[in-house]
Write a protein that holds these residues in place. Structure first.
Motif, PDB file in Angstrom:
ATOM      1  N   ASP A  14       0.864  -1.031   0.019  1.00 17.70           N
ATOM      2  CA  ASP A  14      -0.135  -0.087   0.025  1.00 17.70           C
ATOM      3  C   ASP A  14       1.052   1.255  -0.140  1.00 17.70           C
ATOM      4  N   ASP A  16       0.040   5.109   1.375  1.00 12.91           N
ATOM      5  CA  ASP A  16      -0.232   5.737   2.466  1.00 12.91           C
ATOM      6  C   ASP A  16      -0.012   5.040   3.715  1.00 12.91           C
ATOM      7  N   GLU A  23      -0.343   9.657   6.768  1.00 11.03           N
ATOM      8  CA  GLU A  23      -1.800   9.575   7.337  1.00 11.03           C
ATOM      9  C   GLU A  23      -2.117  10.748   8.244  1.00 11.03           C
ATOM     10  N   LYS A  51      -9.864   5.398   7.109  1.00  8.06           N
ATOM     11  CA  LYS A  51      -8.624   4.901   6.734  1.00  8.06           C
ATOM     12  C   LYS A  51      -8.725   3.851   5.857  1.00  8.06           C
ATOM     13  N   GLY A  52      -8.111   3.962   4.504  1.00 12.44           N
ATOM     14  CA  GLY A  52      -8.042   2.697   3.566  1.00 12.44           C
ATOM     15  C   GLY A  52      -9.473   2.763   2.726  1.00 12.44           C
ATOM     16  N   SER A 113      -2.898   1.068  -4.389  1.00 15.80           N
ATOM     17  CA  SER A 113      -3.536   1.891  -3.741  1.00 15.80           C
ATOM     18  C   SER A 113      -4.802   2.626  -4.163  1.00 15.80           C
ATOM     19  N   ASN A 114      -5.815   2.889  -3.217  1.00 12.36           N
ATOM     20  CA  ASN A 114      -7.086   3.440  -3.478  1.00 12.36           C
ATOM     21  C   ASN A 114      -6.697   4.864  -3.756  1.00 12.36           C
ATOM     22  N   LYS A 147     -10.043  -1.382  -3.233  1.00  9.32           N
ATOM     23  CA  LYS A 147     -10.124  -1.973  -1.952  1.00  9.32           C
ATOM     24  C   LYS A 147     -11.427  -1.653  -1.060  1.00  9.32           C
ATOM     25  N   GLU A 171      -0.006  -4.030   4.369  1.00 15.88           N
ATOM     26  CA  GLU A 171      -1.257  -3.091   4.327  1.00 15.88           C
ATOM     27  C   GLU A 171      -1.163  -2.357   5.761  1.00 15.88           C
ATOM     28  N   ASP A 172      -1.975  -1.589   5.690  1.00 14.00           N
ATOM     29  CA  ASP A 172      -2.069  -0.675   7.087  1.00 14.00           C
ATOM     30  C   ASP A 172      -3.601  -0.296   7.466  1.00 14.00           C
ATOM     31  N   SER A 173      -4.363  -0.920   6.456  1.00 12.69           N
ATOM     32  CA  SER A 173      -5.921  -0.602   6.828  1.00 12.69           C
ATOM     33  C   SER A 173      -6.806  -1.921   6.537  1.00 12.69           C
ATOM     34  N   GLY A 176      -7.661  -2.787   2.807  1.00 13.73           N
ATOM     35  CA  GLY A 176      -6.597  -3.455   2.371  1.00 13.73           C
ATOM     36  C   GLY A 176      -6.396  -4.747   2.885  1.00 13.73           C
TER      37      GLY A 176
END
Length: 219
Positions: A14, A16, A23, A51-52, A113-114, A147, A171-173, A176
Motif C-alpha cells: 500500500d 499511504d 496519514e 482509513k483505507g 492503492s485506492n 479495496k 497493508e495498514d488498513s 486493504g
C-alpha cells in the motif's frame, strides 16, 4: 506466512502509511475541511473512520453524520490534500532499507492503492520513492476497482505473472487486509501507531517496525 517460510516472488505495498508517512497530514486536512461544513472530527477520528477507504465513501459517510458537503467536494478535498503533500512528507522509517534488501534478492515490488496516481506521485516523490515505483503503480482511480475488492491485487499479480500464493501484501488498513484475503494473498499489517488489533481481526499478521519485514518474509 509465506509458503514454507520461503521468500515471496512479489511484494505488493500500500502507499499511504506503509511507504509514506502521510496519514496524519492527510487527516488534518480532512478534519479542517469537514469543520467548514459543520462536522467536527479530530484528525484521529478521521483516520479511524476513513482509513483505507474510498473518498466517495468518506463523502457519503460525512453527509450522513451531518456535513453539508457540495457535489464538488471530492475535487475540493483532493486539491487541499495535494497542496499539503506538496509541502513535504517523509518516507516511513526503515522503508528505504527494506526496499534495498528486497531488490538485492531480486524480489518484484509494486504499489497498489485506492489513491490517485497524482497523489502518489507527490507523496512518493517527496519521500524519494517515485523513481522506484512510478512504473509499477496500481491505482483504484486508474483501474476502476478499489479495496476491499481484490481486483487491484489480482491485476498486480497478473502483470508480474505471479500466483496469488507467491505474493505478499503489506497493508495498514482494514479494507486493504480484506482485499488481500479475498485475493488469497498472505498479508502483513503494519501498525506503527497502535496495537493493530483491527488488522489482526481482519486477517493480517501484524508487525510494528518496518525494519523487521525482510525477516518476516524469510529474507
Amino acid at each position: 506466512m509465506t509458503n514454507g517460510n520461503s521468500p515471496p516472488a512479489l511484494v505488493i505495498f500500500d502507499c499511504d502509511g506503509v511507504l509514506v508517512d502521510t496519514e496524519m497530514a492527510i487527516n488534518e486536512v480532512m478534519s479542517a475541511n469537514l469543520a467548514r461544513y459543520g462536522l467536527q472530527l479530530t484528525p484521529a477520528a478521521c483516520l479511524a473512520l476513513f482509513k483505507g477507504g474510498r473518498m466517495t465513501d468518506a463523502m457519503t459517510q460525512s453527509r450522513k453524520m451531518g456535513a453539508a458537503l457540495p457535489d464538488s467536494w471530492i475535487d475540493e478535498i483532493y486539491e487541499e490534500m495535494h497542496a499539503r503533500l506538496e509541502a513535504g512528507v517523509a518516507a516511513v522509517e526503515g522503508i528505504h532499507e527494506v526496499i534495498g534488501r528486497l531488490d538485492q534478492r531480486g524480489i518484484d515490488l509494486c504499489v497498489a492503492s485506492n489513491g490517485s496516481e497524482k497523489k502518489m506521485s507527490i507523496s512518493l516523490g517527496h519521500a524519494g520513492l517515485w523513481d522506484r515505483f512510478q512504473d509499477v503503480l496500481f491505482s483504484a482511480h486508474t483501474h476502476g476497482v478499489a479495496k476491499p475488492d481484490p481486483g487491484l491485487f489480482q491485476l498486480a499479480a497478473e502483470r508480474f505473472g505471479v500466483a496469488a500464493g507467491h505474493c505478499v501484501v503489506v497493508e495498514d488498513s482494514v479494507p486493504g487486509v480484506r482485499a488481500a484475503r479475498a485475493a488469497a494473498m498472505p498479508c502483513y499489517g503494519y501498525a506503527e501507531h497502535d496495537d493493530g488489533k483491527d488488522l489482526s481481526v481482519a486477517g493480517a499478521e501484524v508487525f510494528r517496525n518496518m525494519r523487521i519485514l525482510p525477516g518476516l518474509l524469510g529474507i
